[in-house]
Scaffold this motif. Structure first.
Motif, PDB file in Angstrom:
ATOM      1  N   GLU A 235       0.823  -1.217   0.000  1.00 16.98           N
ATOM      2  CA  GLU A 235       0.000   0.000   0.000  1.00 16.98           C
ATOM      3  C   GLU A 235       0.854   1.262   0.000  1.00 16.98           C
ATOM      4  O   GLU A 235       0.326   2.370  -0.021  1.00 16.98           O
ATOM      5  CB  GLU A 235      -0.909   0.014   1.241  1.00 16.98           C
ATOM      6  CG  GLU A 235      -1.789  -1.200   1.403  1.00 16.98           C
ATOM      7  CD  GLU A 235      -2.750  -1.367   0.237  1.00 16.98           C
ATOM      8  OE1 GLU A 235      -3.294  -0.339  -0.236  1.00 16.98           O
ATOM      9  OE2 GLU A 235      -2.935  -2.520  -0.208  1.00 16.98           O
ATOM     10  N   ASP A 236       2.142   1.074   0.145  1.00 14.70           N
ATOM     11  CA  ASP A 236       3.021   2.236   0.311  1.00 14.70           C
ATOM     12  C   ASP A 236       3.393   2.827  -1.054  1.00 14.70           C
ATOM     13  O   ASP A 236       4.117   2.210  -1.847  1.00 14.70           O
ATOM     14  CB  ASP A 236       4.272   1.811   1.077  1.00 14.70           C
ATOM     15  CG  ASP A 236       5.103   3.008   1.505  1.00 14.70           C
ATOM     16  OD1 ASP A 236       4.863   4.127   0.997  1.00 14.70           O
ATOM     17  OD2 ASP A 236       5.999   2.818   2.353  1.00 14.70           O
ATOM     18  N   GLU A 237       2.891   4.045  -1.310  1.00 12.55           N
ATOM     19  CA  GLU A 237       3.150   4.708  -2.602  1.00 12.55           C
ATOM     20  C   GLU A 237       4.645   4.845  -2.878  1.00 12.55           C
ATOM     21  O   GLU A 237       5.095   4.711  -4.015  1.00 12.55           O
ATOM     22  CB  GLU A 237       2.517   6.116  -2.596  1.00 12.55           C
ATOM     23  CG  GLU A 237       1.014   6.132  -2.443  1.00 12.55           C
ATOM     24  CD  GLU A 237       0.316   5.460  -3.608  1.00 12.55           C
ATOM     25  OE1 GLU A 237       0.901   5.387  -4.709  1.00 12.55           O
ATOM     26  OE2 GLU A 237      -0.835   4.988  -3.412  1.00 12.55           O
ATOM     27  N   LYS A 238       5.367   5.135  -1.810  1.00 13.33           N
ATOM     28  CA  LYS A 238       6.780   5.467  -1.988  1.00 13.33           C
ATOM     29  C   LYS A 238       7.628   4.284  -2.447  1.00 13.33           C
ATOM     30  O   LYS A 238       8.678   4.444  -3.050  1.00 13.33           O
ATOM     31  CB  LYS A 238       7.353   6.019  -0.666  1.00 13.33           C
ATOM     32  CG  LYS A 238       7.017   7.492  -0.473  1.00 13.33           C
ATOM     33  CD  LYS A 238       7.146   7.950   0.970  1.00 13.33           C
ATOM     34  CE  LYS A 238       8.565   7.824   1.495  1.00 13.33           C
ATOM     35  NZ  LYS A 238       8.603   8.180   2.935  1.00 13.33           N
ATOM     36  N   THR A 239       7.180   3.085  -2.102  1.00 13.45           N
ATOM     37  CA  THR A 239       8.038   1.932  -2.390  1.00 13.45           C
ATOM     38  C   THR A 239       7.400   0.958  -3.376  1.00 13.45           C
ATOM     39  O   THR A 239       8.038  -0.018  -3.775  1.00 13.45           O
ATOM     40  CB  THR A 239       8.351   1.165  -1.088  1.00 13.45           C
ATOM     41  OG1 THR A 239       7.119   0.849  -0.446  1.00 13.45           O
ATOM     42  CG2 THR A 239       9.220   1.997  -0.162  1.00 13.45           C
ATOM     43  N   ARG A 240       6.154   1.249  -3.748  1.00 21.90           N
ATOM     44  CA  ARG A 240       5.419   0.286  -4.562  1.00 21.90           C
ATOM     45  C   ARG A 240       6.161  -0.069  -5.856  1.00 21.90           C
ATOM     46  O   ARG A 240       6.166  -1.217  -6.292  1.00 21.90           O
ATOM     47  CB  ARG A 240       4.029   0.845  -4.891  1.00 21.90           C
ATOM     48  CG  ARG A 240       3.138  -0.186  -5.533  1.00 21.90           C
ATOM     49  CD  ARG A 240       1.775   0.395  -5.849  1.00 21.90           C
ATOM     50  NE  ARG A 240       0.969   0.571  -4.659  1.00 21.90           N
ATOM     51  CZ  ARG A 240      -0.194   1.219  -4.662  1.00 21.90           C
ATOM     52  NH1 ARG A 240      -0.657   1.757  -5.771  1.00 21.90           N
ATOM     53  NH2 ARG A 240      -0.901   1.324  -3.559  1.00 21.90           N
ATOM     54  N   HIS A 241       6.841   0.910  -6.415  1.00 22.75           N
ATOM     55  CA  HIS A 241       7.524   0.683  -7.689  1.00 22.75           C
ATOM     56  C   HIS A 241       8.644  -0.351  -7.588  1.00 22.75           C
ATOM     57  O   HIS A 241       9.113  -0.881  -8.580  1.00 22.75           O
ATOM     58  CB  HIS A 241       8.099   2.007  -8.212  1.00 22.75           C
ATOM     59  CG  HIS A 241       9.188   2.557  -7.341  1.00 22.75           C
ATOM     60  ND1 HIS A 241       8.930   3.266  -6.183  1.00 22.75           N
ATOM     61  CD2 HIS A 241      10.534   2.475  -7.446  1.00 22.75           C
ATOM     62  CE1 HIS A 241      10.077   3.610  -5.622  1.00 22.75           C
ATOM     63  NE2 HIS A 241      11.058   3.137  -6.368  1.00 22.75           N
TER      64      HIS A 241
END
Length: 874
Positions: A235-241
């Motif tokens: 769910e973490d936008e910062k690490t999703r990539h």
RNA sequence: GGAGGCAUAGCUCAGUUGGUAGAGCACUUGCUUCACAUGCAAGGGGUCACAGGUUCGAGUCCUGUUGUCUCCACCA
């Protein structure tokens, strides 16, 4: 008649008395008894341990309960015994081998080593038992047990096989706590956490095929060699990539995936967590969810193994240091920040435990949790104080499976056998079994069981379970378990689920929890601090009774207590007081005083009825408190009664009649003294068994020992309310006279004539000798009115006492004093009047309380009128 | 992070269903009173941590605050 020495000298009789009790077999219950039972099993001390204050407290409390119940006629059993204490004992023997012979257990081999431990057990095993005896514990020594004796071993095997067959014991490769020093697995309960200063090392994990990197923070960089993934929260936008990308483990070069798992908390740290399934309990679970490989990077002694590459063979901390230096040199170390965190340590040796995956045996707790909670919820088991219920419940609710195998040699060897031929695993109670599948000889599991596995069975294994023995039928479930709050999770809870699972019954109905004994500064007693107080030294110096008294008094159940010389001295002084009061009674008795019954009511004087009545009330209150496990409160009541009521008042009051030895009054006084003293001794016996026995047998007595006599019981025929009131009037007036004399610095040698004006003329006429003896009166005259000038006037709620002492009296001072007193009484009257005028109070307060206030008001009004008369006459 | 204990006389602690506070030690004063100086007698000393609430009435029950200790959990 026997004589007592001038001062209390416990050493003269304690050992002798204990030996007599043992000889007579008083500690062993009568098998023919039909009385209701009361049974306790001792928390077994470590077989090679020494008695410390914790034991002394625990066993004193148990002995108090046991002796009390025994004297009340219960069929009472206290089962003693010792624990084999796996790790603790093995460490001790290994240490001895190292120091004396310079060898390790491996040099001796399993069999030889175990022989040595048994030797050690034989040598030191009786030490703690004899120390318990010094304390006066009334355990049934004919039933003494050991957690590794034949009976307990049988129970252990029975339980193990039964649980295995029910599918509640399994063997599995899971993450456990490993002590690299003891070289064994530990259960969760055996790990103690302590705050340690450490660091967060931020390390760069390069991304494969890209220029970028992922920043990982860790407190334990050396586990890096076991990393098999890096996790981020999906769910973490910062690490999703990053999900699905591949990272390259620095220095190692191994490729690991970035996986998504919501175990990672968003917003904490870098959002990226290295996953080391073989060395972290949480990572282990993540690894299971994602099917990750487990790479164990350490050996049993916490040195690095081949997976650590060039660091192989280094200790984990040495490796950490070298690794950080190398990471820095290679540019992988981004930053270092100080971080204090909790580190798990071994409860036996203090070494930092290493979480690692390993093949171990486990007890599946799930199905046993609910019944264990129910037993407490339903009230079948009650904790005292009640707040520990919560402690227990929380622990129970969060219970994980119990790792029960230990890589030790000293303990119950797990009854599981492997067939190396066909790979079959057999769990059986039989010795040296042959493989049921292929008939080849099998190899027994080398691991032993957690010490607490056998302790958990203690309440029923000592009764002969699994056999349906007489003891089991009669004494199981036990009544009360007495122990410290520090082992609720280790022991109490495990006894509960084991008892329920194997006998279908809760092993006890009440758990009395006590606190820790701390030193005079409130610090925990410990070997390393060297602040431990040796109970045996205390016994040697002050006597076992004084020690027991000091431990039983002045603290509420479940609270820690401080132990100090001051406290035990006070206890010893009390013993001395009782001793001397008894000497006094004894030296007054004549050969005719062998009648142990109380004089008839018509024979007794007011003071006799007063003390009898007060004793009767005491009896009721002591029993109530003991029944409620208010052991310290009951004791302080006995203390107050003995010292203040009996010694300071009754003995002094009785003296005036005792002078004339031949008189009828003297005889009545002697019999009352003897009856009361005997009663006090009985009430006190559970607390101070030795001194009470020594005095009891020195006095004219019935039966051969106080410990098998009957505990006093409340008797409504022995309540004399009128005489109690009468004596309270006399006593308070004597106090008031003494008080005035002391204030005016009149020496006791200067006797005075007392002139008394009172609504209770008879009471005071009869009390004349008491005023002569206790209030320095020359004479006492009751008059209707008195207006003598220059007399000191003492006003109480039952009399005005005038003392003509012209030359000593400063009239102005007297007036001022009486005015002050008047003001005080007026204030009290005002307070009570307002209270009684309050309709809410009169209508809602209990009638007895309202009545009490009215009576008080009455007394104050009487005092006021007397004060005013006295003032007018001044 | 969660739970709980404790906070009462100078010190250590009691205070059992709510009825304006007790002990031991220490302190002051006086006692060779024929059981006890390991004693006897008398005395001083407390706004029961703080703030609210419930109640006729709170050291005691409820809520919150502060200080302190402990247990459990273990977010790298």
């Amino acid at each position: 008649m026997k004589e007592l020495t001038k001062t209390y000298a416990p050493k003269e009789f304690e050992d002798r008395i204990y030996a007599t009790w043992c000889e007579k077999g008083y500690f062993t219950p009568d098998p023919a008894s039909k009385a209701p039972t009361f049974s306790i099993v001792i928390p077994p001390p470590n077989v090679t341990g020494q008695l410390h204050m914790g034991h002394a407290l625990d066993d004193t409390l148990q002995d108090i309960l046991v002796r009390y119940k025994r004297m009340q006629g219960f069929n009472t059993l206290w089962v003693p015994g010792t624990d084999h204490a796996g790790i603790a004992t093995q460490i001790k023997v290994e240490e001895q081998l190292r120091v004396n012979e310079g060898i390790t257990r491996y040099d001796l081999g399993r069999e030889k080593f175990l022989e040595r431990v048994w030797d050690w057990k034989r040598q030191y095993g009786s030490r703690i038992i004899s120390q318990l005896k010094k304390l006066g514990t009334s355990c049934d020594w004919t039933r003494e047990r050991f957690t590794m004796d034949e009976g307990c071993s049988r129970a252990v095997k029975e339980v193990f096989v039964s649980l295995y067959e029910k599918g509640l014991i399994y063997r599995g490769n899971r993450i456990i706590n490993w002590c690299p020093h003891c070289k064994t697995a530990l259960s969760d309960a055996e790990v103690e956490y302590e705050e340690q200063a450490g660091h967060f090392w931020h390390i760069r994990y390069p991304i494969k095929g890209e220029d970028g990197y992922v920043e990982i923070a860790t407190t334990r960089p050396e586990t890096m060699f076991g990393d098999t993934a890096v996790a981020v929260n999906p769910e973490d936008e910062k690490t999703r990539h990053l999900i699905g990308k591949t990272l390259i483990l620095p220095l190692v070069g191994r490729e690991i995936p970035v996986i998504a798992d919501d175990y990672v908390e968003i917003g904490f740290g870098t959002g990226c967590v290295k996953i080391t399934p073989a060395h972290d309990p949480n990572d282990f679970l993540v690894g299971q969810r994602h099917g990750l490989e487990q790479i164990k990077v350490m050996n049993d002694d916490a040195t690095m193994n081949r997976f650590a590459g060039k660091y192989e063979g280094m200790d984990r901390y040495a490796c950490r240091k070298a690794l950080i230096a190398d990471l820095e040199a290679e540019g992988y170390l981004l930053s270092t920040e100080p971080h204090s965190h909790n580190v798990g340590t071994c409860y036996r040796c203090g070494t930092t435990v290493e979480p690692l995956t390993s093949d171990q045996w486990f007890v599946k707790m799930g199905p046993m949790i609910e019944p264990s909670l129910d037993a407490v919820r339903s009230g079948a088991i009650r904790f005292i104080p009640e707040r520990f219920t919560r402690n227990y419940t929380v622990w129970m609710e969060n219970l994980h499976d119990w790792c029960i195998s230990r890589q030790l040699w000293w303990g119950h060897r797990i009854p599981a056998f492997y067939c190396d031929e066909c790979g079959e695993l057999t769990v059986t109670k039989e010795e040296s079994a042959v493989c049921p599948k292929c008939g080849k000889p099998m190899r027994q599991e080398s691991d032993v069981l957690d010490t607490w596995f056998s302790s958990a069975l203690w309440p029923f294994s000592v009764m002969g379970w699994p056999d349906e023995t007489e003891d089991l039928k009669k004494y199981y479930p036990t009544s009360t378990l007495v122990t410290g709050y520090d082992i609720i999770s280790f022991w109490v809870s495990r006894m509960i689920f084991s008892g329920l699972e194997h006998t279908g019954k809760a092993p006890f109905s009440t758990v009395l929890i006590h606190g820790l004994v701390r030193d005079a500064q409130g610090r925990k007693m410990s070997k390393s601090l060297g602040n431990g107080i040796d109970p045996l030294e205390m016994i040697d110096k002050y006597g076992a009774d004084a020690l027991r008294f000091a431990l039983a008094t002045g603290n509420a159940p479940g609270n820690d207590m401080r132990f100090s010389d001051e406290k035990i001295e006070a206890a010893r002084n009390f013993a001395n007081k009782l001793w001397n009061a008894s000497r006094f009674v004894l030296m007054n008795l004549t050969d005719d005083d062998m009648d142990l019954t109380l004089p008839r009511a018509e024979e007794m004087a007011a003071e006799d009825k007063w003390i009898v009545s007060r004793f009767n009330r005491l009896t009721r209150s002591v029993c109530e408190n003991l029944n409620n496990y208010e052991i310290g409160v009951a004791l302080s009541e006995i203390y107050d009664f003995t010292w203040d009521t009996f010694c300071d008042w009754y003995i002094e009051l009785a003296k005036s009649r005792l002078y004339d030895k031949e008189s009828e009054g003297a005889s009545v006084a002697r019999r009352t003294l003897l009856w009361c003293l005997t009663g006090i001794l009985k009430l006190l016996h559970p607390y101070m068994p030795f001194i009470t026995e020594e005095i009891f047998t020195a006095l004219p007595h019935e039966g051969e020992s106080i410990m098998i006599s009957f505990y006093p019981d409340y008797d409504e025929h022995l309540l004399f309310a009128r005489e109690e009131e009468e004596m309270e009037r006399v006593i308070s007036t004597i106090r008031a006279v003494r008080n005035r004399r002391a204030e005016m610095n009149v020496p006791p040698s200067r006797k005075a004539n007392l002139i008394v004006i009172t609504p209770y003329p008879e009471t005071f006429r009869r009390a004349t000798p008491f005023f002569e003896k206790l209030a320095s009166a020359e004479t006492l005259t009751v008059v209707d009115s008195y207006d003598g000038e220059g007399a000191v006037k003492i006003v109480t709620d039952s009399a005005t006492v005038a003392i003509p002492m012209g030359d000593l009296v400063d009239l102005e001072k007297e007036r001022a004093r009486m005015e002050a007193e008047r003001a005080k009484v007026l204030a009290e009257i005002d307070r009570i009047e307002r209270k009684l005028a309050n309709e809410g109070f009169v209508s809602k307060a209990p009638a007895a309380v309202v009545e009490g206030e009215r009576a008080k008001l009455e007394k104050y009004r009487l005092t006021l009128s007397q004060l005013e008369t006295a003032l007018a006459n001044l």
